[in-house]
Design an enzyme around this catalytic site. Structure first.
Site, short mmCIF file in Angstrom:
data_model
loop_
_atom_site.label_atom_id
_atom_site.label_comp_id
_atom_site.label_asym_id
_atom_site.label_seq_id
_atom_site.Cartn_x
_atom_site.Cartn_y
_atom_site.Cartn_z
N LYS A 121 -77.29 -70.05 -97.46
CA LYS A 121 -76.96 -69.01 -96.47
C LYS A 121 -78.18 -68.62 -95.65
O LYS A 121 -79.24 -68.33 -96.19
CB LYS A 121 -76.41 -67.79 -97.23
CG LYS A 121 -76.10 -66.57 -96.37
CD LYS A 121 -74.69 -66.58 -95.83
CE LYS A 121 -74.43 -65.47 -94.83
NZ LYS A 121 -73.71 -64.33 -95.37
N HIS B 124 -74.98 -65.98 -91.15
CA HIS B 124 -74.69 -64.65 -90.60
C HIS B 124 -75.14 -64.73 -89.15
O HIS B 124 -76.34 -64.69 -88.85
CB HIS B 124 -75.47 -63.56 -91.37
CG HIS B 124 -75.17 -62.19 -90.87
ND1 HIS B 124 -74.46 -61.25 -91.60
CD2 HIS B 124 -75.44 -61.59 -89.68
CE1 HIS B 124 -74.33 -60.14 -90.88
NE2 HIS B 124 -74.91 -60.32 -89.71
N HIS C 228 -67.75 -64.48 -90.93
CA HIS C 228 -67.14 -63.24 -90.38
C HIS C 228 -67.25 -63.14 -88.87
O HIS C 228 -67.91 -62.25 -88.33
CB HIS C 228 -67.72 -62.00 -91.04
CG HIS C 228 -69.22 -61.99 -91.29
ND1 HIS C 228 -70.13 -62.29 -90.33
CD2 HIS C 228 -69.93 -61.73 -92.42
CE1 HIS C 228 -71.34 -62.19 -90.84
NE2 HIS C 228 -71.25 -61.87 -92.10
N HIS D 281 -68.98 -60.34 -101.76
CA HIS D 281 -70.17 -59.72 -102.38
C HIS D 281 -69.71 -59.05 -103.67
O HIS D 281 -68.92 -58.10 -103.62
CB HIS D 281 -70.78 -58.67 -101.45
CG HIS D 281 -71.22 -59.23 -100.14
ND1 HIS D 281 -72.46 -59.75 -99.93
CD2 HIS D 281 -70.54 -59.41 -98.97
CE1 HIS D 281 -72.56 -60.21 -98.69
NE2 HIS D 281 -71.39 -60.02 -98.09
N LEU E 222 -71.06 -54.97 -90.84
CA LEU E 222 -71.75 -55.87 -89.91
C LEU E 222 -71.19 -57.27 -90.05
O LEU E 222 -70.92 -57.69 -91.17
CB LEU E 222 -73.25 -55.86 -90.21
CG LEU E 222 -73.96 -54.56 -89.79
CD1 LEU E 222 -75.34 -54.47 -90.39
CD2 LEU E 222 -73.99 -54.42 -88.27
N ARG F 288 -72.05 -58.05 -106.00
CA ARG F 288 -73.16 -57.23 -106.49
C ARG F 288 -73.51 -57.61 -107.95
O ARG F 288 -73.28 -58.73 -108.36
CB ARG F 288 -72.86 -55.72 -106.37
CG ARG F 288 -72.27 -55.28 -105.04
CD ARG F 288 -73.11 -55.60 -103.85
NE ARG F 288 -72.61 -54.95 -102.63
CZ ARG F 288 -72.89 -55.38 -101.40
NH1 ARG F 288 -73.62 -56.45 -101.20
NH2 ARG F 288 -72.43 -54.73 -100.36
N HIS G 250 -66.04 -65.72 -98.83
CA HIS G 250 -67.15 -64.79 -98.52
C HIS G 250 -66.94 -63.49 -99.30
O HIS G 250 -66.17 -62.62 -98.88
CB HIS G 250 -67.20 -64.51 -97.01
CG HIS G 250 -68.41 -63.74 -96.59
ND1 HIS G 250 -69.18 -64.11 -95.51
CD2 HIS G 250 -69.01 -62.62 -97.10
CE1 HIS G 250 -70.18 -63.26 -95.37
NE2 HIS G 250 -70.09 -62.34 -96.32
N ASP H 20 -65.34 -61.00 -96.85
CA ASP H 20 -66.57 -60.20 -96.74
C ASP H 20 -66.40 -58.85 -97.43
O ASP H 20 -66.88 -57.82 -96.93
CB ASP H 20 -67.00 -60.03 -95.28
CG ASP H 20 -68.43 -59.52 -95.17
OD1 ASP H 20 -69.17 -59.57 -96.17
OD2 ASP H 20 -68.81 -59.08 -94.07
C1 NCD Z 1 -72.62 -57.10 -96.33
C2 NCD Z 1 -73.24 -56.47 -97.57
O1 NCD Z 1 -73.18 -55.25 -97.71
O2 NCD Z 1 -73.77 -57.20 -98.41
N1 NCD Z 1 -72.32 -56.08 -95.37
C3 NCD Z 1 -71.47 -56.14 -94.33
O3 NCD Z 1 -71.38 -55.18 -93.57
N2 NCD Z 1 -70.74 -57.20 -94.10
C4 NCD Z 1 -73.55 -58.15 -95.81
C5 NCD Z 1 -73.00 -59.03 -94.72
O4 NCD Z 1 -72.18 -59.89 -94.97
O5 NCD Z 1 -73.41 -58.82 -93.58
ZN ZN Z 2 -70.96 -60.59 -96.17
#
Ligand code: NCD
Ligand code: ZN
Length: 357
Positions: free
Chosen positions: A103, A140, A178, A19, A224, A21, A17, A252
């Site tokens: 997802k 999620h 998560h 991100h 989150l 960007r 998991h 995450d």
């Molecule tokens: C994640 C994000 O910023 O893309 N943020 C987070 O607080 N975990 C998105 C997600 O996984 O909820």
């Molecule tokens: Zn995430």
């Protein structure tokens, strides 16, 4: 007396998991994930979400191009589900290995989720196909409603939505992402690891909701699902130390510009520079290092039905001082545990060379 472990070699982990960007941020942050992980699931919640094969292939190419020259890091892609997802595109994407899964973001649950799902029955036809072709569904798991207390969103999602999905599609492979509560731990533990698994983040293992408010509000700990009470933190720690196959590593890591965290209250914790070092810290604290490798490197590939990595990495009990920040143009991103010292670090080439001599 138990011998204290000073060094540990494990199969190179995967992060299920992440991100990354896009654009300049992608180019800057990818190095921290590729340093510790062989593969990672790259979440599709870009500003323009990755909702089909064409977008995913293009995004994957941008990721591959952003790697270091000698890197063999593999980004694994998932499709962002909307009520308009094309069944044909999804099926082709899965059979051609463009997607490893899809997802489900509940509408409004988190960053860039406004194309997400308002009502689960909008996508029953998609879930039916995914069950049939054995395509994993990543979730999620929070029920979003202004009347639901933010701390209860995960439990509410399990009670009202997940149980329903699992009843209707019992052989659908599901990763609950998560997880943050004791209720989620128990629910996942009770089920067959072939069909239900969960990822656990380093920050939900290391922190609880008090940490968000100690010495003033801490925007860098806002994520989150939001951090929960310590009883939940304890349940997560126990879950990973028991060595059950349903749980695996998903950091995450979710970078946001600091300015945006302050002005817009963006949710997400950038933990990639230290995520693996945090996990080993917790396994050591729980006296569970024997289960460290299965959590990091085996349970995930077994669930996703892909080979376990061949390479190994070695972690040594040596202090590691984390970065204070990374700069991107005029912006900065503050990592999890910025400037703090961890007890474990990655063995350097020099150290492993000395060992061979
Ligand atoms: C994640 C994000 O910023 O893309 N943020 C987070 O607080 N975990 C998105 C997600 O996984 O909820
Ligand atoms: Zn995430």
């Amino acid at each position: 007396m138990l011998k204290k472990i000073k060094k540990i070699t494990i199969i190179k982990p995967d992060d299920w998991h992440v991100h990354l960007r896009d654009k300049e941020t992608l180019k800057k942050v990818i190095q921290y994930t590729e340093k510790y992980y062989k593969r990672a699931i790259i979440m599709p919640n870009l500003e323009n979400p990755v909702t089909n094969c064409t977008k995913s292939i293009a995004y994957q190419k941008r990721i591959l191009n952003a790697r270091k020259l000698d890197s063999n890091f593999e980004p694994l892609m998932v499709c962002y589900l909307t009520k308009n997802t094309s069944l044909k595109d999804l099926q082709i994407g899965f059979s051609k290995k463009i997607f490893i899964g899809a997802k489900l973001y509940p509408y409004g649950a988190t960053t860039n989720s406004l194309e997400g799902i308002k009502n689960i029955n909008e996508i029953y036809h998609i879930l039916e196909l995914m069950e049939k072709i054995k395509m994993p569904l990543l979730i999620h798991g929070e029920k979003i409603d202004n009347n639901i207390d933010i701390y209860d969103r995960e439990k509410k999602f399990i009670d009202d939505t997940l149980i329903l999905i699992r009843k209707k599609f019992p052989e659908l492979k599901i990763t609950l992402e998560h997880i943050t509560t004791k209720e989620a731990v128990s629910y996942v533990e009770e089920h067959n690891s072939l069909y239900l698994s969960a990822t656990i983040t380093p920050h939900h293992l290391m922190c609880n909701r008090n940490d968000m408010f100690i010495k003033g509000i801490q925007p860098n700990l806002y994520c989150l699902p939001v951090l929960k009470r310590n009883i939940h933190q304890i349940a997560l720690k126990k879950a990973i130390s028991n060595g059950k196959k349903n749980f695996f590593l998903g950091s995450d890591t979710a970078p946001h510009f600091y300015q945006k965290k302050i002005s817009n209250g963006c949710a997400g914790i950038f933990n990639a520079p230290v995520s693996l070092l945090c996990y080993i810290t917790i396994f050591e604290e729980m006296n569970a290092l024997k289960n460290f490798q299965s959590f990091c490197s085996e349970n995930g590939p077994n669930f996703y039905n892909i080979p376990i990595n061949q390479e190994t990495i070695t972690l040594v009990k040596k202090p590691y001082k984390n970065l204070n920040q990374i700069n991107i143009g005029n912006n900065k991103i503050i990592p999890f545990l910025a400037g703090k010292t961890l007890n474990w670090s990655l063995e350097t080439n020099e150290e492993s060379f000395k060992k061979e001599k």
